[in-house]
Design a protein around this motif. Structure first.
Motif: not given
Length: 392
Positions: A1-8, A27-34, A68-72
């Protein structure tokens, strides 16, 4: 599962106000959600937003209908597209299936309100209601001409309708339980249906007869798709003499998404099994990407990409959410996915480019359909949403 960005889901409304905020998460697999926020600095003269992001995120681009949003930190990025418009007045309850005509002018939909309707794709104006099924209509689609409609219902009937006057010249009887999906072979001399009774049947529209039970699976068949087979696939010999073959079924594969966690491919002419792939949960839907590659989605959120020449193992497994995958549709160089958590998105085949179609909060998106640069979705909240990729 790849990291996935969610938006309101209602981010355009939230950010239209000065100093308005919308939540964003990764949401990052195996890590806390940012978690983070987007904050509006106002709206420009052309209607686009001036947006800043909290430190965990970056705004790479913004327009009137998209951001367009990124999570570095997670090396993830997505584009979010809000609806160009939505049509609330077509049905009174959840919209369970939908299709768009070949010319893009007419929409077709079914609902838990018991109706099937044809409507104008520009403004959602209802054109006519197709009445004749008893109980719910589970599935509907246009023939390639755009002038004829195929439907299947809980009443075990498969029906062919005129989109012009609403008449129903053909009704197929033979299934023992509700129809769950249909497919049209080439221009529509033959059609296919699959049912809770575990069978897939091939019908002749001109003669109004069942030509064959193509498959008898012993488990409900939730979805079906017909496609051209790669010429390297041995489909076996036809069961009947060549003089009795159905026109248009040569070199076709029938793909069946089964409730018992199996994806089955059958030679449409030979009736011979081509492969049987076992997934992680019940298969809900399936489609052809090409003569070689197929996609199938499961109840637990997996999307399997298979090579029909060697389907023992998946070429790729995509898992972006644990929600049921309800529909898959090829689109340009990728495909559109809709799921039970309200998400609907366009994936390019390299997975590097994802466009999220926002709007539903948590209501399942049951189906997506497209015409040129317009994508339509139907949802449990009773809305048809129309997105324009030119708004990106």
């Amino acid at each position: 599962m790849e990291a996935r960005i969610l938006l309101q889901n209602d981010w355009p409304e939230a950010l239209r106000k000065n100093e308005g905020e919308a939540w964003v998460a990764c949401k990052i697999p195996g890590k806390p959600t940012v978690y983070g926020t987007l904050k509006s600095q106002g709206v420009t003269d052309d209607g686009s937003f001036e947006i800043t992001a909290s430190e965990e995120f970056r705004v790479l681009g913004v327009s009137k209908k998209s951001v367009h949003i990124s999570c570095p930190y997670a090396n993830a990025a997505s584009k979010f597209l809000s609806p160009y418009t939505s049509f609330p007045g077509i049905h009174d309850k959840s919209i369970t299936c939908m299709d768009i005509s070949c010319g893009g002018g007419l929409g077709l939909s079914t609902s838990t309100d018991g109706t099937m309707k044809i409507w104008n794709c520009k403004n959602g104006e209802r054109r006519r209601e197709l009445t004749g099924h008893v109980y719910d209509v589970n599935c509907c689609r246009f023939f390639p001409s755009g002038m004829v409609v195929l439907s299947g219902g809980m009443d075990t009937l498969v029906k062919v309708w005129s989109a012009e006057n609403g008449s129903c010249p053909v009704t197929f009887k033979g299934h023992k339980a509700g129809i769950l999906d249909t497919a049209v072979v080439e221009r529509g001399r033959n059609v296919l249906s699959c049912s809770r009774d575990g069978t897939a049947r091939l019908w002749d529209c001109g003669k109004s007869v069942c030509l064959a039970v193509v498959a008898d699976c012993g488990a409900p068949i939730n979805g079906c798709s017909v496609g051209v087979a790669d010429n390297t696939i041995n489909q076996g010999s036809p069961e009947e003499p060549s003089s009795d073959r159905e026109v248009g079924t040569e070199d076709k594969l029938l793909l069946l998404a089964r409730e018992d966690k199996k994806l089955q491919a059958v030679g449409l002419q030979s009736r011979q099994p081509i492969f049987l792939f076992e997934g992680s949960d019940a298969f809900n839907c399936c489609t052809f990407l090409s003569s070689i590659y197929v996609l199938a989605g499961t109840q637990d959120g997996n999307i399997y990409k298979l090579d029909t020449r060697n389907a023992k193992t998946a070429v790729q497994t995509i898992h972006r959410s644990g929600a049921p995958v309800y529909s898959l549709m090829p689109y340009r160089e990728g495909f559109i996915v809709s799921q039970g958590d309200g998400s609907c998105y366009l994936i390019q085949q390299d997975l590097d480019h994802v466009i999220e179609l926002t709007g539903p909060e948590a209501d399942p998106v049951y189906k997506a359909a497209a015409w040129e640069k317009c994508i339509f979705t139907c949802c449990r909240d009773g809305l048809v949403r129309k997105y324009q990729l030119s708004d990106l």
